[in-house]
Design an enzyme around this catalytic site. Structure first.
Site, PDB file in Angstrom:
ATOM      1  NE  ARG A 224      -4.133  -1.883   0.017  1.00 53.49           N
ATOM      2  CZ  ARG A 224      -4.144  -2.488  -0.662  1.00 53.49           C
ATOM      3  NH1 ARG A 224      -3.345  -2.936  -1.627  1.00 53.49           N
ATOM      4  NH2 ARG A 224      -5.312  -3.493  -0.717  1.00 53.49           N
ATOM      5  CG  HIS A 272      -2.305  -0.713  -6.690  1.00 53.00           C
ATOM      6  ND1 HIS A 272      -2.945  -0.031  -5.790  1.00 53.00           N
ATOM      7  CD2 HIS A 272      -2.270  -2.006  -6.231  1.00 53.00           C
ATOM      8  CE1 HIS A 272      -2.833  -0.772  -4.631  1.00 53.00           C
ATOM      9  NE2 HIS A 272      -2.584  -1.743  -4.958  1.00 53.00           N
TER      10      HIS A 272
END
Length: 309
Positions: A224, A272
């Site tokens: 993250r 991502h």
């Protein structure tokens, strides 16, 4: 049973069709940002709408369409009795391992230098890589982190893993608990972050931790964006202490066009997508877990709210 799929994205219709086929006894609908409550008791979400629980107070089970659950835990108006279940692997483990190996080999075998040499038409001979000079440390030994550690170890790199509670992984030196974190960092040159995002792990990739790695260390963050203190990374790269970083997750996504990560010569960026959820594998898991819950059985992937994963 009424299953609500959120978000309403480009692939929503395929998910609705597949969920309907896999759980034929259920009504399946897609999230309508302007619509009323559909009386859902199950939701399948990714990047969930902030008013999910406000509009659907009858939700009993929420499946996250990925390994991370921080976005669901942060939603307001949810009952503590709601069961949050994360997908276990769902095809992500092998993708994550591929990504980490790609970035590790790019760094350890200096493929960046070879790309520059090609552009300059230079025939550049580099010394062979000694894997013992590139010890890898994997932060987080859940399903994904364990898969990453095992694959990297199989290539001959010295690999260690760190987790909050003790783990045993064949071929991997395991550290656990806060007291062992500094020792884990001190033996690591390539740090791979696969931790869940919790209040305890937020900002863990900071000046203090990153400066404890070997000199010329390399960071690979596939977890993250909020694990990383952006400016601390930039400062350590510019000071020459860190050799580089491969980043797949960011505090703001998409990454703003004026963010310095885009143009930094020592940073590699991906959007991502280090490990993407595979729909068919995910739906099989969801259907199996719903059937197990209906039988009163315990299911894997159930989130402990106190731990945050």
């Amino acid at each position: 049973m009424h299953i609500l799929y959120a978000p309403n994205d480009a692939g929503a219709s395929e998910w609705i069709t597949a969920l309907t086929a896999a759980v034929p006894e259920a009504t399946v609908s897609v999230w309508d940002p302007e619509g009323p409550s559909v009386g859902a008791d199950v939701a399948v979400v990714w990047g969930p709408p902030k008013n999910l629980f406000t509009r659907e107070p009858g939700l009993k089970v929420v499946f996250t369409r990925g390994a991370g659950v921080d976005s669901v835990l942060a939603l307001p108006d949810q009952s503590a009795s709601v069961r949050i279940i994360r997908l276990e692997d769902a095809g992500m483990g092998v993708q994550m391992a591929e990504y980490v190996v790609h970035e590790l080999v790019h760094a350890s075998r200096a493929f960046g230098k070879l790309a520059v040499a090609q552009a300059e038409r230079e025939w550049l001979n580099l010394p062979a890589t000694e894997r013992r000079d590139w010890p890898v440390g994997v932060l987080g030994l859940g399903q994904l982190g364990t898969r990453v550690a095992q694959v990297v170890a199989s290539l001959g790199y010295p690999v260690a893993g760190w987790s909050r509670s003790p783990r045993e992984v064949d071929g991997v030196e395991c550290f656990s608990g806060q007291a062992s974190l500094n020792a884990f960092l001190a033996r690591t040159r390539v740090l791979v972050n696969v931790l869940p995002l919790t209040p305890e792990t937020e900002n863990i990739l900071c000046r203090d931790t990153l400066s404890r790695l070997w000199p010329d260390a390399y960071l690979i963050n596939v977890a993250r964006g909020h694990h990383l203190v952006d400016q601390d990374l930039l400062d350590l790269l510019d000071a020459g202490y860190l050799a580089g970083a491969s980043l797949d997750a960011f505090r703001v996504e998409p990454l703003p066009i004026d963010h310095p990560f885009w143009t930094h010569p020592k940073i590699r960026i991906t959007p991502h997508n280090a490990a993407m959820t595979l729909r068919d594998e995910s739906i099989v898991q969801i259907a199996d877990k719903l059937a197990a819950l209906a039988r009163g059985e315990t299911v894997g992937g159930t989130v402990d709210r106190q731990r945050g994963y």
